[in-house]
Motif scaffolding. Sequence first.
Motif, PDB file in Angstrom:
ATOM      1  N   HIS A  94      31.955  22.266  13.000  1.00 19.33           N
ATOM      2  CA  HIS A  94      30.935  22.763  12.078  1.00 19.33           C
ATOM      3  C   HIS A  94      29.614  22.024  12.292  1.00 19.33           C
ATOM      4  O   HIS A  94      28.554  22.649  12.405  1.00 19.33           O
ATOM      5  CB  HIS A  94      31.412  22.611  10.633  1.00 19.33           C
TER       6      HIS A  94
ATOM      7  N   ASP B 264      36.795  12.170   7.092  1.00 17.18           N
ATOM      8  CA  ASP B 264      37.941  12.881   7.679  1.00 17.18           C
ATOM      9  C   ASP B 264      39.284  12.232   7.356  1.00 17.18           C
ATOM     10  O   ASP B 264      40.333  12.740   7.734  1.00 17.18           O
ATOM     11  CB  ASP B 264      37.780  13.054   9.188  1.00 17.18           C
TER      12      ASP B 264
ATOM     13  N   ILE C 245      35.393  19.245  11.150  1.00 16.70           N
ATOM     14  CA  ILE C 245      34.080  18.732  10.743  1.00 16.70           C
ATOM     15  C   ILE C 245      33.127  18.706  11.932  1.00 16.70           C
ATOM     16  O   ILE C 245      31.966  19.104  11.844  1.00 16.70           O
ATOM     17  CB  ILE C 245      34.216  17.328  10.120  1.00 16.70           C
TER      18      ILE C 245
ATOM     19  N   VAL D 184      36.854  23.804   7.566  1.00 19.99           N
ATOM     20  CA  VAL D 184      36.749  22.438   7.046  1.00 19.99           C
ATOM     21  C   VAL D 184      37.399  22.365   5.666  1.00 19.99           C
ATOM     22  O   VAL D 184      38.181  21.449   5.383  1.00 19.99           O
ATOM     23  CB  VAL D 184      35.271  21.961   6.978  1.00 19.99           C
TER      24      VAL D 184
END
Length: 125
Positions: free
Chosen positions: A45, A32, A42, A19
Amino acid sequence: TAIYSAILGLLAALLTVNVIVNRVRAKVDVADGGVAALAQAIRAHGNLVEHGPLALLLIGFVEAFGYRAPIVNGLGVTLVVARLLSAWGLNSSLKQTFGRQSGAGLTVLVTAAGALLILYAAVPH
């Protein structure tokens, strides 16, 4: 359980770095920025953070209730494989992928199996 937690901890660290790298490349500080690669990083994760801790907690309780090592290891290995597949799938595309679908399915299986094993051990019969 500690070993599987450590492995998933390393995966979480790698996904965090992914990220960060994508944020720096895209020069995006928040959200984002409409950058697909950052959105995927993102999401990969976030997906681990959303599903990994509960599954690990359940595996830990299965272990604490005294289930044999093959059961604990079966759940742990399956969870690690599931989370690796999910991370790979989500980093490949935000659409449906083999990794994403199989990772989700296996994670639900581990979560449900762990919960059922705990209930079986905890409820007098």
